[in-house]
Design an enzyme around this catalytic site. Structure first.
Site, PDB file in Angstrom:
ATOM      1  N   TRP A   1     -11.524  -1.995  -8.311  1.00 10.53           N
ATOM      2  CA  TRP A   1     -12.196  -1.596  -9.844  1.00 10.53           C
ATOM      3  C   TRP A   1     -12.945  -0.420  -9.784  1.00 10.53           C
ATOM      4  O   TRP A   1     -13.342   0.443 -10.900  1.00 10.53           O
ATOM      5  CB  TRP A   1     -13.312  -2.629  -9.963  1.00 10.53           C
ATOM      6  CG  TRP A   1     -12.774  -4.044 -10.589  1.00 10.53           C
ATOM      7  CD1 TRP A   1     -12.859  -5.129  -9.690  1.00 10.53           C
ATOM      8  CD2 TRP A   1     -12.297  -4.394 -11.642  1.00 10.53           C
ATOM      9  NE1 TRP A   1     -12.465  -6.049 -10.459  1.00 10.53           N
ATOM     10  CE2 TRP A   1     -11.760  -5.808 -11.579  1.00 10.53           C
ATOM     11  CE3 TRP A   1     -11.664  -3.791 -12.797  1.00 10.53           C
ATOM     12  CZ2 TRP A   1     -11.134  -6.483 -12.465  1.00 10.53           C
ATOM     13  CZ3 TRP A   1     -11.106  -4.456 -13.797  1.00 10.53           C
ATOM     14  CH2 TRP A   1     -10.625  -5.606 -13.544  1.00 10.53           C
TER      15      TRP A   1
ATOM     16  N   LEU B   1      10.585 -21.386  -4.060  1.00 11.99           N
ATOM     17  CA  LEU B   1       9.518 -20.228  -3.459  1.00 11.99           C
ATOM     18  C   LEU B   1       8.271 -19.928  -4.368  1.00 11.99           C
ATOM     19  O   LEU B   1       8.229 -19.931  -5.702  1.00 11.99           O
ATOM     20  CB  LEU B   1      10.200 -18.524  -3.706  1.00 11.99           C
ATOM     21  CG  LEU B   1       9.451 -17.263  -3.262  1.00 11.99           C
ATOM     22  CD1 LEU B   1       9.191 -17.478  -1.770  1.00 11.99           C
ATOM     23  CD2 LEU B   1      10.089 -16.204  -3.642  1.00 11.99           C
TER      24      LEU B   1
ATOM     25  N   SER C   1      -8.143  -4.811   4.990  1.00 14.76           N
ATOM     26  CA  SER C   1      -8.648  -4.663   3.739  1.00 14.76           C
ATOM     27  C   SER C   1      -9.099  -5.759   2.990  1.00 14.76           C
ATOM     28  O   SER C   1      -8.710  -6.084   1.819  1.00 14.76           O
ATOM     29  CB  SER C   1      -7.479  -3.726   2.851  1.00 14.76           C
ATOM     30  OG  SER C   1      -7.203  -2.664   3.612  1.00 14.76           O
TER      31      SER C   1
ATOM     32  N   GLY D   1       0.153   5.478  -4.498  1.00 19.97           N
ATOM     33  CA  GLY D   1      -0.249   6.865  -4.972  1.00 19.97           C
ATOM     34  C   GLY D   1       0.177   7.978  -4.088  1.00 19.97           C
ATOM     35  O   GLY D   1       0.670   9.083  -4.363  1.00 19.97           O
ATOM     36  N   ARG D   2       0.443   7.777  -2.524  1.00 20.53           N
ATOM     37  CA  ARG D   2       0.822   8.761  -1.751  1.00 20.53           C
ATOM     38  C   ARG D   2       2.295   9.069  -1.993  1.00 20.53           C
ATOM     39  O   ARG D   2       2.834  10.189  -1.842  1.00 20.53           O
ATOM     40  CB  ARG D   2       0.628   8.414  -0.108  1.00 20.53           C
ATOM     41  CG  ARG D   2      -0.779   8.609   0.238  1.00 20.53           C
ATOM     42  CD  ARG D   2      -1.112   7.883   1.410  1.00 20.53           C
ATOM     43  NE  ARG D   2      -1.562   6.394   1.193  1.00 20.53           N
ATOM     44  CZ  ARG D   2      -1.759   5.656   2.072  1.00 20.53           C
ATOM     45  NH1 ARG D   2      -1.485   5.903   3.484  1.00 20.53           N
ATOM     46  NH2 ARG D   2      -2.053   4.296   1.655  1.00 20.53           N
TER      47      ARG D   2
ATOM     48  N   ARG E   1      -4.827  -1.803   8.712  1.00 20.75           N
ATOM     49  CA  ARG E   1      -6.120  -2.516   8.362  1.00 20.75           C
ATOM     50  C   ARG E   1      -5.797  -3.921   7.338  1.00 20.75           C
ATOM     51  O   ARG E   1      -4.668  -3.883   7.115  1.00 20.75           O
ATOM     52  CB  ARG E   1      -6.845  -1.754   7.465  1.00 20.75           C
ATOM     53  CG  ARG E   1      -7.561  -0.231   7.899  1.00 20.75           C
ATOM     54  CD  ARG E   1      -8.324   0.245   6.682  1.00 20.75           C
ATOM     55  NE  ARG E   1      -7.679   0.505   5.578  1.00 20.75           N
ATOM     56  CZ  ARG E   1      -7.302   1.914   5.424  1.00 20.75           C
ATOM     57  NH1 ARG E   1      -7.525   2.762   6.485  1.00 20.75           N
ATOM     58  NH2 ARG E   1      -6.591   2.507   4.455  1.00 20.75           N
TER      59      ARG E   1
ATOM     60  N   ARG F   1       2.185  -4.862   6.015  1.00 20.59           N
ATOM     61  CA  ARG F   1       1.311  -3.712   5.441  1.00 20.59           C
ATOM     62  C   ARG F   1       2.182  -2.615   5.400  1.00 20.59           C
ATOM     63  O   ARG F   1       2.596  -2.131   6.555  1.00 20.59           O
ATOM     64  CB  ARG F   1      -0.109  -3.649   5.755  1.00 20.59           C
ATOM     65  CG  ARG F   1      -0.663  -2.596   4.975  1.00 20.59           C
ATOM     66  CD  ARG F   1      -2.195  -2.112   5.588  1.00 20.59           C
ATOM     67  NE  ARG F   1      -2.833  -1.234   4.556  1.00 20.59           N
ATOM     68  CZ  ARG F   1      -4.078  -1.173   4.113  1.00 20.59           C
ATOM     69  NH1 ARG F   1      -4.918  -2.181   4.519  1.00 20.59           N
ATOM     70  NH2 ARG F   1      -4.527  -0.443   3.337  1.00 20.59           N
TER      71      ARG F   1
ATOM     72  N   ARG G   1       0.210   9.312 -10.255  1.00 20.52           N
ATOM     73  CA  ARG G   1      -0.036   7.995  -9.526  1.00 20.52           C
ATOM     74  C   ARG G   1       0.737   6.685 -10.337  1.00 20.52           C
ATOM     75  O   ARG G   1       1.175   5.924  -9.598  1.00 20.52           O
ATOM     76  CB  ARG G   1      -1.660   7.690  -9.436  1.00 20.52           C
ATOM     77  CG  ARG G   1      -2.198   8.484  -8.416  1.00 20.52           C
ATOM     78  CD  ARG G   1      -3.909   8.258  -8.163  1.00 20.52           C
ATOM     79  NE  ARG G   1      -3.961   6.858  -7.781  1.00 20.52           N
ATOM     80  CZ  ARG G   1      -3.706   6.461  -6.470  1.00 20.52           C
ATOM     81  NH1 ARG G   1      -3.657   7.525  -5.564  1.00 20.52           N
ATOM     82  NH2 ARG G   1      -3.857   5.280  -6.093  1.00 20.52           N
TER      83      ARG G   1
ATOM     84  N   ASP H   1       0.913  -1.233  -0.098  1.00 21.78           N
ATOM     85  CA  ASP H   1       0.137   0.039   0.032  1.00 21.78           C
ATOM     86  C   ASP H   1       0.934   1.040   0.042  1.00 21.78           C
ATOM     87  O   ASP H   1       1.957   1.557   0.573  1.00 21.78           O
ATOM     88  CB  ASP H   1      -0.891  -0.192   1.240  1.00 21.78           C
ATOM     89  CG  ASP H   1      -1.831   1.035   1.252  1.00 21.78           C
ATOM     90  OD1 ASP H   1      -2.441   1.624   0.241  1.00 21.78           O
ATOM     91  OD2 ASP H   1      -2.478   1.308   2.115  1.00 21.78           O
TER      92      ASP H   1
ATOM     93  N   HIS I   1       2.922   3.488  -9.002  1.00 23.89           N
ATOM     94  CA  HIS I   1       2.651   2.072  -9.283  1.00 23.89           C
ATOM     95  C   HIS I   1       3.781   1.545  -9.998  1.00 23.89           C
ATOM     96  O   HIS I   1       4.452   0.308  -9.718  1.00 23.89           O
ATOM     97  CB  HIS I   1       1.519   1.860 -10.186  1.00 23.89           C
ATOM     98  CG  HIS I   1       0.044   2.226  -9.483  1.00 23.89           C
ATOM     99  ND1 HIS I   1      -0.121   1.677  -8.186  1.00 23.89           N
ATOM    100  CD2 HIS I   1      -0.866   2.973  -9.720  1.00 23.89           C
ATOM    101  CE1 HIS I   1      -1.285   2.123  -7.913  1.00 23.89           C
ATOM    102  NE2 HIS I   1      -1.842   2.790  -9.033  1.00 23.89           N
TER     103      HIS I   1
HETATM  104  C1  FPP Z   1      -1.844   0.397  -3.288  1.00 23.47           C
HETATM  105  O1  FPP Z   1      -1.307   1.532  -3.276  1.00 23.47           O
HETATM  106  C2  FPP Z   1      -1.282  -0.235  -4.372  1.00 23.47           C
HETATM  107  C3  FPP Z   1      -2.145  -1.244  -5.581  1.00 23.47           C
HETATM  108  C4  FPP Z   1      -3.632  -0.887  -5.603  1.00 23.47           C
HETATM  109  C5  FPP Z   1      -1.589  -1.682  -6.672  1.00 23.47           C
HETATM  110  C6  FPP Z   1      -0.086  -2.402  -6.243  1.00 23.47           C
HETATM  111  C7  FPP Z   1       0.639  -2.546  -7.554  1.00 23.47           C
HETATM  112  C8  FPP Z   1       1.844  -2.737  -7.680  1.00 23.47           C
HETATM  113  C9  FPP Z   1       2.674  -2.732  -6.489  1.00 23.47           C
HETATM  114  C10 FPP Z   1       2.561  -2.620  -8.932  1.00 23.47           C
HETATM  115  C11 FPP Z   1       2.645  -4.093  -9.670  1.00 23.47           C
HETATM  116  C12 FPP Z   1       1.264  -4.205 -10.297  1.00 23.47           C
HETATM  117  C13 FPP Z   1       0.925  -5.360 -10.493  1.00 23.47           C
HETATM  118  C14 FPP Z   1      -0.656  -5.337 -11.061  1.00 23.47           C
HETATM  119  C15 FPP Z   1       1.437  -6.553 -10.151  1.00 23.47           C
HETATM  120  P1  FPP Z   1      -2.450   2.689  -3.473  1.00 23.47           P
HETATM  121  O2  FPP Z   1      -2.640   3.066  -5.031  1.00 23.47           O
HETATM  122  O3  FPP Z   1      -3.555   2.377  -3.049  1.00 23.47           O
HETATM  123  O4  FPP Z   1      -1.753   4.005  -2.925  1.00 23.47           O
HETATM  124  P2  FPP Z   1      -2.352   5.036  -1.962  1.00 23.47           P
HETATM  125  O5  FPP Z   1      -3.314   4.447  -0.752  1.00 23.47           O
HETATM  126  O6  FPP Z   1      -1.248   5.926  -1.517  1.00 23.47           O
HETATM  127  O7  FPP Z   1      -3.260   5.697  -2.854  1.00 23.47           O
END
Ligand code: FPP
Length: 259
Positions: free
Chosen positions: A87, A149, A214, A41-42, A212, A206, A51, A38, A55
């Site tokens: 989604w 693994l 989630s 985005g931040r 959380r 996490r 964002r 997690d 990723h």
């Molecule tokens: C949560 O951070 C992260 C995700 C929903 C995507 C996780 C994806 C990767 C680690 C990259 C590799 C991708 C795949 C599909 C294998 P967030 O975007 O919710 O962050 P935020 O809470 O800060 O907005």
């Protein structure tokens, strides 16, 4: 086999680990680690980046984490990459995540095969774009005979949806007279969950400071040790991973019993 911790850290250019302090009880290593990745985005927002950049950096951190788990001698790693709730995000962000999944496997599949990693997936992948499903099929095939693994990617995964499926399946069997009500026990439910040959997680990590679970592996983490890291996922490093595992080795697990 006891991992050679010093060699492992020596191979990591960014590592400044003081080897004298590297003490891990190999007998107490978690067999299965699950991670909620997690904070992408931040991480991006803090740097004034889109964002997608978060990723992408998250994908790089994921790659390093898989390598580290393999080097540390962990048996199974489950990565929460896309939840049933994700989604709700903008279509372009979702499309970018599928693109990244593809990019990751294109770039890394040979290394994963060489490392004897077996890839598996959790969640309903039939809702993913067809090119992602092809990539997944190919990763499954290429690593099917590996016995090192196990890396499970949770994609379009939600624990409640998974449990609803199990309940429906068992209810149908009861209706058809194949299962008696008295046979509905923890072991039966457990056996209906998608396992891919891995035990329940011992440790759930996490990142991002949020505390959380989630909708992730709710049944399976009943006795997992929880470990929260303040850093955002793209900043998760081999050292932070090592710290989490070290903390786990020092915890006392009682499973509801006494010491
Ligand atoms: C949560 O951070 C992260 C995700 C929903 C995507 C996780 C994806 C990767 C680690 C990259 C590799 C991708 C795949 C599909 C294998 P967030 O975007 O919710 O962050 P935020 O809470 O800060 O907005």
């Amino acid at each position: 086999m006891v991992p050679d911790w010093k060699a492992i850290f020596r191979g990591t250019p960014q590592s400044e680990t003081n080897f004298a302090t590297v003490e891990l009880d190999s007998d107490r290593l978690p067999k299965h680690i699950a991670i909620i990745m997690d904070g992408n985005g931040r991480w991006a927002r803090a740097k004034g980046l889109p964002r997608a950049a978060g990723h992408h950096a998250g994908m790089v951190a994921m790659r390093e984490t898989i390598r580290a788990a393999d080097d540390f001698g962990i048996q199974a790693l489950t990565l929460y990459a896309f939840s049933t709730e994700n989604w709700k995000r903008p279509r372009t962000e979702i499309q970018y995540l599928w693109y990244l999944l593809d990019e990751f496997f294109q770039a890394d599949i040979n290394e994963l095969v060489e490392r004897n990693v077996r890839i598996s997936f959790l969640g309903d992948i039939s809702k993913l774009p067809s090119y992602s499903q092809k990539t997944i099929g190919s990763a499954l095939r290429k690593t099917a005979n590996n016995d090192g693994l196990i890396v499970q990617f949770a994609l379009n995964y939600g624990s409640r949806a998974e449990l609803v499926d199990v309940i429906r399946m068992i209810a149908q069997d009861v209706k058809d007279g194949k299962v008696d009500l008295t046979e509905i026990e923890e072991a039966l439910i457990s056996s209906c969950l998608c396992k891919n040959g891995v035990p329940d997680p011992d440790l759930l990590i996490r990142t991002s400071g949020d505390q959380r679970v989630s909708n992730f592996l709710l049944w399976q983490i009943a006795y997992a040790e929880l470990y929260f890291v303040d850093e955002m996922w793209p900043d998760f490093s081999r050292e932070l991973f090592f710290e989490a595992i070290t903390a786990y080795t020092k915890r006392e697990r009682r499973f509801g019993g006494l010491k």
